[in-house]
Design a protein around this motif. Structure first.
Motif, PDB file in Angstrom:
ATOM      1  N   PHE A 525       0.844  -1.205   0.000  1.00 47.19           N
ATOM      2  CA  PHE A 525       0.000   0.000   0.000  1.00 47.19           C
ATOM      3  C   PHE A 525       0.872   1.246   0.000  1.00 47.19           C
ATOM      4  N   PHE A 526       0.426   2.290  -0.718  1.00 49.15           N
ATOM      5  CA  PHE A 526       1.090   3.586  -0.582  1.00 49.15           C
ATOM      6  C   PHE A 526       0.075   4.690  -0.836  1.00 49.15           C
ATOM      7  N   TYR A 527       0.152   5.749  -0.024  1.00 51.41           N
ATOM      8  CA  TYR A 527      -0.681   6.934  -0.203  1.00 51.41           C
ATOM      9  C   TYR A 527       0.234   8.144  -0.299  1.00 51.41           C
ATOM     10  N   ARG A 528       0.090   8.900  -1.409  1.00 51.24           N
ATOM     11  CA  ARG A 528       0.877  10.124  -1.568  1.00 51.24           C
ATOM     12  C   ARG A 528      -0.054  11.332  -1.481  1.00 51.24           C
ATOM     13  N   PRO A 529       0.098  12.156  -0.431  1.00 51.62           N
ATOM     14  CA  PRO A 529      -0.720  13.375  -0.348  1.00 51.62           C
ATOM     15  C   PRO A 529      -0.327  14.355  -1.452  1.00 51.62           C
ATOM     16  N   ASP A 530      -1.273  15.122  -1.924  1.00 47.26           N
ATOM     17  CA  ASP A 530      -0.952  16.204  -2.847  1.00 47.26           C
ATOM     18  C   ASP A 530      -0.085  17.230  -2.128  1.00 47.26           C
ATOM     19  N   SER A 531       0.832  17.839  -2.860  1.00 47.92           N
ATOM     20  CA  SER A 531       1.797  18.751  -2.243  1.00 47.92           C
ATOM     21  C   SER A 531       1.132  19.964  -1.591  1.00 47.92           C
ATOM     22  N   ASN A 532      -0.014  20.376  -2.108  1.00 47.91           N
ATOM     23  CA  ASN A 532      -0.693  21.552  -1.555  1.00 47.91           C
ATOM     24  C   ASN A 532      -1.866  21.194  -0.658  1.00 47.91           C
ATOM     25  N   SER A 533      -1.935  19.912  -0.225  1.00 53.82           N
ATOM     26  CA  SER A 533      -3.067  19.450   0.575  1.00 53.82           C
ATOM     27  C   SER A 533      -2.747  19.536   2.055  1.00 53.82           C
ATOM     28  N   ARG A 534      -3.484  20.339   2.784  1.00 59.62           N
ATOM     29  CA  ARG A 534      -3.280  20.456   4.221  1.00 59.62           C
ATOM     30  C   ARG A 534      -3.796  19.205   4.917  1.00 59.62           C
ATOM     31  N   GLY A 535      -2.938  18.561   5.698  1.00 65.50           N
ATOM     32  CA  GLY A 535      -3.317  17.341   6.406  1.00 65.50           C
ATOM     33  C   GLY A 535      -3.455  16.127   5.509  1.00 65.50           C
ATOM     34  N   GLY A 536      -3.026  16.250   4.245  1.00 63.57           N
ATOM     35  CA  GLY A 536      -3.099  15.118   3.336  1.00 63.57           C
ATOM     36  C   GLY A 536      -4.514  14.682   3.020  1.00 63.57           C
ATOM     37  N   LEU A 537      -5.470  15.614   3.062  1.00 57.63           N
ATOM     38  CA  LEU A 537      -6.861  15.256   2.809  1.00 57.63           C
ATOM     39  C   LEU A 537      -7.133  15.006   1.330  1.00 57.63           C
ATOM     40  N   SER A 538      -6.205  15.407   0.472  1.00 55.90           N
ATOM     41  CA  SER A 538      -6.278  15.090  -0.949  1.00 55.90           C
ATOM     42  C   SER A 538      -4.988  14.389  -1.340  1.00 55.90           C
ATOM     43  N   GLY A 539      -5.110  13.373  -2.189  1.00 61.22           N
ATOM     44  CA  GLY A 539      -3.939  12.626  -2.606  1.00 61.22           C
ATOM     45  C   GLY A 539      -4.340  11.428  -3.441  1.00 61.22           C
ATOM     46  N   THR A 540      -3.364  10.528  -3.656  1.00 64.62           N
ATOM     47  CA  THR A 540      -3.585   9.344  -4.486  1.00 64.62           C
ATOM     48  C   THR A 540      -3.159   8.098  -3.729  1.00 64.62           C
ATOM     49  N   LEU A 541      -3.988   7.098  -3.763  1.00 63.29           N
ATOM     50  CA  LEU A 541      -3.749   5.805  -3.105  1.00 63.29           C
ATOM     51  C   LEU A 541      -3.450   4.761  -4.174  1.00 63.29           C
ATOM     52  N   GLY A 542      -2.469   3.908  -3.934  1.00 64.37           N
ATOM     53  CA  GLY A 542      -2.159   2.813  -4.845  1.00 64.37           C
ATOM     54  C   GLY A 542      -2.148   1.490  -4.105  1.00 64.37           C
ATOM     55  N   LEU A 543      -2.713   0.439  -4.725  1.00 67.42           N
ATOM     56  CA  LEU A 543      -2.790  -0.877  -4.091  1.00 67.42           C
ATOM     57  C   LEU A 543      -2.821  -1.962  -5.163  1.00 67.42           C
ATOM     58  N   PRO A 544      -2.007  -3.029  -5.032  1.00 66.50           N
ATOM     59  CA  PRO A 544      -2.109  -4.153  -5.963  1.00 66.50           C
ATOM     60  C   PRO A 544      -3.450  -4.868  -5.793  1.00 66.50           C
ATOM     61  N   VAL A 545      -4.086  -5.192  -6.914  1.00 63.74           N
ATOM     62  CA  VAL A 545      -5.355  -5.917  -6.891  1.00 63.74           C
ATOM     63  C   VAL A 545      -5.292  -7.042  -7.915  1.00 63.74           C
ATOM     64  N   THR A 546      -6.164  -8.011  -7.719  1.00 67.07           N
ATOM     65  CA  THR A 546      -6.329  -9.070  -8.711  1.00 67.07           C
ATOM     66  C   THR A 546      -7.772  -9.088  -9.157  1.00 67.07           C
ATOM     67  N   ARG A 547      -7.963  -9.333 -10.436  1.00 68.96           N
ATOM     68  CA  ARG A 547      -9.302  -9.372 -11.024  1.00 68.96           C
ATOM     69  C   ARG A 547      -9.778 -10.786 -11.245  1.00 68.96           C
ATOM     70  N   THR A 548      -8.941 -11.760 -10.932  1.00 69.33           N
ATOM     71  CA  THR A 548      -9.315 -13.161 -11.119  1.00 69.33           C
ATOM     72  C   THR A 548      -9.175 -13.890  -9.805  1.00 69.33           C
ATOM     73  N   SER A 549     -10.035 -14.863  -9.571  1.00 75.32           N
ATOM     74  CA  SER A 549     -10.001 -15.635  -8.331  1.00 75.32           C
ATOM     75  C   SER A 549      -9.035 -16.795  -8.474  1.00 75.32           C
ATOM     76  N   THR A 550      -8.098 -16.897  -7.535  1.00 76.27           N
ATOM     77  CA  THR A 550      -7.152 -18.009  -7.541  1.00 76.27           C
ATOM     78  C   THR A 550      -7.296 -18.873  -6.300  1.00 76.27           C
ATOM     79  N   GLY A 551      -8.355 -18.648  -5.526  1.00 73.01           N
ATOM     80  CA  GLY A 551      -8.534 -19.419  -4.306  1.00 73.01           C
ATOM     81  C   GLY A 551      -7.937 -18.709  -3.122  1.00 73.01           C
ATOM     82  N   SER A 552      -8.281 -19.198  -1.928  1.00 72.62           N
ATOM     83  CA  SER A 552      -7.844 -18.566  -0.694  1.00 72.62           C
ATOM     84  C   SER A 552      -6.331 -18.583  -0.576  1.00 72.62           C
ATOM     85  N   GLY A 553      -5.751 -17.480  -0.134  1.00 73.87           N
ATOM     86  CA  GLY A 553      -4.325 -17.416   0.135  1.00 73.87           C
ATOM     87  C   GLY A 553      -3.502 -16.804  -0.965  1.00 73.87           C
ATOM     88  N   GLY A 554      -4.089 -16.493  -2.137  1.00 76.24           N
ATOM     89  CA  GLY A 554      -3.308 -15.945  -3.225  1.00 76.24           C
ATOM     90  C   GLY A 554      -2.639 -14.634  -2.886  1.00 76.24           C
TER      91      GLY A 554
END
Length: 645
Positions: A525-554
């Motif tokens: 996980f990573f969240y980057r606040p916008d440079s002009n955002s006070r308290g980081g209330l605006s920014g971009t979040l990135g997260l790896p996701v999968t769109r296919t099911s590979t079973g529990s534990g993938g």
């Protein structure tokens, strides 16, 4: 359910035959001032202690067994050894070829405490560790080009059964940490990063240890020029010298130097008296990366096998389980050790219950206290291997003043433990965020569980229950707020923005259709606040996701097919889209070592004003325009056959 141990992982399975083996007299303990832990007074004193431990263990010694035969495991180490490479170049001075430090692109628990990872920024280059190899990709000069690669082990000296897990970068040094089941234990390989992005082997050191692996934690940290390792050492008391924490320089015939003397092995008074058997020396090793030759020193504390450790800018904290005492009417408690990073005397405090992982700890340097959230089962095994994925018991918040860390014999007052609302489920998630502690629990494969969490104000106010539209498998920080992420109905992945004001509220919710987390590691996980955002209330979040099911534990081994980006504008979510993998299944990368992604293989990377998605051997650059991310370019650094280099 995913197997609880990785291929070739060692579990402590021997039992201690104690019945009828109690020694007649306790060992004498030197008079101490009680202000901290006592070390052994001399080698003779340690020898007497070892004899007592051997007696208590009886005829059954602790054994270590592998759950999967490495020689028969086609995934792990089936490939032939690599060809012998030419002799490595001479080691450079640590001060040679200085370079600008890279940007912090790893989602670390503590600011200023870098963690071992699979990708680091190094000036103009990204350095990537995957499947037993190191890669460099140039991003400087608005480029994205694969430059060089190298085996992560000494040229021509790969030992089957070795896993290369974590990497750190300091100046022109690339440090790769691995664990070998066929050699000395923890392996530290250093490489030199050239100004042109080239990688050259420098040196190798080995620390005698047991496996440090954890499904949630990282064994290595770096603070400035200091490299810090945690590792357990499983003692064979009949031949304690052969299992003493030690450092070996170079190959199998390299010089072996004891890393800790008995005078730097610490224990509580009850342990020193030989009241019960202990089988593990928990070691904290510190190495100076600024020296031309790697210089290391270590301290050790004696305790049970189960452990959870946490590293703050000031100290390493280690929670060990209660000692094994089946014939005792009253067991001695578990211990929480504090090993200061300034080299001062370690301390300990008796504790009850057990934390789940490193995120169960928070050092408050303003009030000079340590907070720990615990569950009631004191012997759930800690975070070793897959222990952090299973816990049980009631919940409490323990507040420990720093001056309570003494010799481990004085219990802290009962009011130091604050009882918290119980939760049901063995998959426990917790996180300290600004002003609050968040926690919940669920069971695997049940999206209906855990659709709420508790927010505990750290100022003593009553805990607040927060209901959600989805479950929780991850808490993290977004500027001055937090985020809860987890599975929702219909196969969606839910994101809830958590406002941390006088009261905790859910500001916004986004449900990503037909998706699940592709990585469970905290660094995914990573969240980057916008440079002009006070308290980081605006920014971009990135997260790896999968769109296919590979079973529990993938999600535990890296199963991402895309990196999803979520924009936040004044606490309101809007989806920015994905950067998607184009990797073809079944491509042979000629893997020789560490051929399972135990630490994952995908990361969102925010580097100055640029955005990247690392997915296996692909690195994709994207740019957000009008709220949507689009691909700019990509590079694929899949290694070719060894004869094709």
């Amino acid at each position: 359910m995913l197997n609880k141990v990785r291929f070739g992982a060692a579990l402590l399975v021997g039992t201690l035959a104690l019945a009828g083996c109690r020694a007649a007299d306790e060992l004498s303990v030197p008079d101490g001032d009680g202000a901290g832990l006592e070390a052994f007074a001399s080698e003779d004193a340690f020898e007497r202690f070892a004899e007592r431990m051997e007696e208590l263990q009886g005829s059954q010694q602790t054994e270590y067994v592998t759950t999967v035969d490495i020689q028969e495991d086609a995934v792990a180490e089936a490939a032939p050894p690599p060809p012998v490479a030419p002799p490595p170049p001479a080691a450079l001075e640590a001060s040679a070829a200085p370079r600008a430090e890279g940007e912090q692109i790893t989602n670390t628990q503590e600011q200023g405490v870098d963690e071992g990872a699979i990708v680091k920024d190094a000036g103009d280059y990204l350095v990537i560790l995957r499947r037993g190899r190191i890669f460099t990709v140039r991003h400087g000069g608005n480029m994205l080009d694969s430059v060089d690669s190298s085996d992560a082990f000494p040229p021509g000296e790969f030992v089957p059964g070795t896993w290369y897990d974590e990497m750190l970068v300091r100046g022109n040094q690339i440090i790769v940490v691995g664990y070998s089941y066929g050699d000395f234990g923890t392996e530290i390989n250093r490489f030199t990063l050239g100004d042109d992005g080239s990688i050259s082997y420098r040196d190798t050191h080995y620390l005698r240890s047991g496996d440090y692996y954890s499904s949630s934690n990282y064994a290595s940290r770096m603070i400035g020029d200091e490299l810090i390792f945690y590792a357990p050492v499983y003692m064979n008391w009949a031949d304690w010298r052969s299992t003493m924490p030690a450092l070996r320089r170079g190959g199998a015939n390299g010089e072996v130097v004891d890393l800790v003397e008995p005078e730097s092995i610490y224990a509580t008074p009850a342990t020193l008296r030989g009241k019960y058997p202990v089988g593990v020396a928990h070691t904290v090793t510190r190495c100076d990366l600024s020296a031309a030759e790697l210089e290391c020193e270590a301290d050790a504390v004696l305790g049970g096998w189960g452990r959870v450790f946490y590293v703050s800018p000031r100290a390493v904290y280690l929670w060990t389980e209660q000692p094994y005492m089946p014939d005792a009417e009253e067991r001695d408690p578990a211990q929480l050790y504090r090993l200061p990073l300034d080299g001062s005397r370690p301390g300990a405090v008796p504790v009850e219950g057990a934390p789940v992982d490193q995120f169960s700890f928070s050092e408050d340097r303003t009030d000079d206290i340590l907070r720990v959230i615990v569950r009631g089962d004191s012997n759930q095994g800690g975070e070793g291997m897959w222990g952090a994925e299973f816990s049980s018991g009631d919940v409490g918040l323990l507040t420990i003043p720093m001056d309570s860390f003494t010799d481990g014999s004085e219990r802290i007052p009962q009011e130091a433990m604050r009882e918290l609302p119980s939760v049901v489920g063995y998959r426990f998630h917790n996180r300290f965020v600004p002003g609050y502690l968040l926690y919940t629990a669920a069971n695997y494969g049940s999206e209906s569980d855990g659709r709420f969490f508790y927010a505990v104000p750290l100022d003593g106010r009553e805990a607040q229950r927060i209901d959600l539209q989805h479950g929780v498998t991850r808490f993290d920080i977004m500027g001055s707020d937090a985020v809860a992420i987890g599975p929702a109905s219909g196969g969606a992945l839910g994101f809830s923005a958590v406002s941390l004001g006088e009261d905790v509220t859910i500001e916004d919710v986004y449900l990503l259709p037909s998706a699940s987390e592709g990585e469970q590691r905290s660094q995914a996980f990573f969240y980057r606040p916008d440079s002009n955002s006070r308290g980081g209330l605006s920014g971009t979040l990135g997260l790896p996701v999968t769109r296919t099911s590979t079973g529990s534990g993938g999600e535990f081994l890296g199963n991402a097919s895309a990196i999803f980006f979520l924009r936040r504008e004044d606490r309101e979510f809007s989806p920015a889209g994905d950067l998607v993998s184009r990797a073809k299944a079944g491509v042979d990368d000629n893997c020789v070592a560490s051929c399972v992604d135990w630490y994952g293989n995908a990361r969102p990377i925010f580097l100055r004003d640029r955005i990247f998605a690392l997915m296996g051997y692909e690195l994709v650059e994207g740019r957000i325009e009008n709220g949507t991310i689009r691909e700019v370019r990509r590079t694929n650094f899949t290694p070719r056959g060894r004869g094709e280099r």
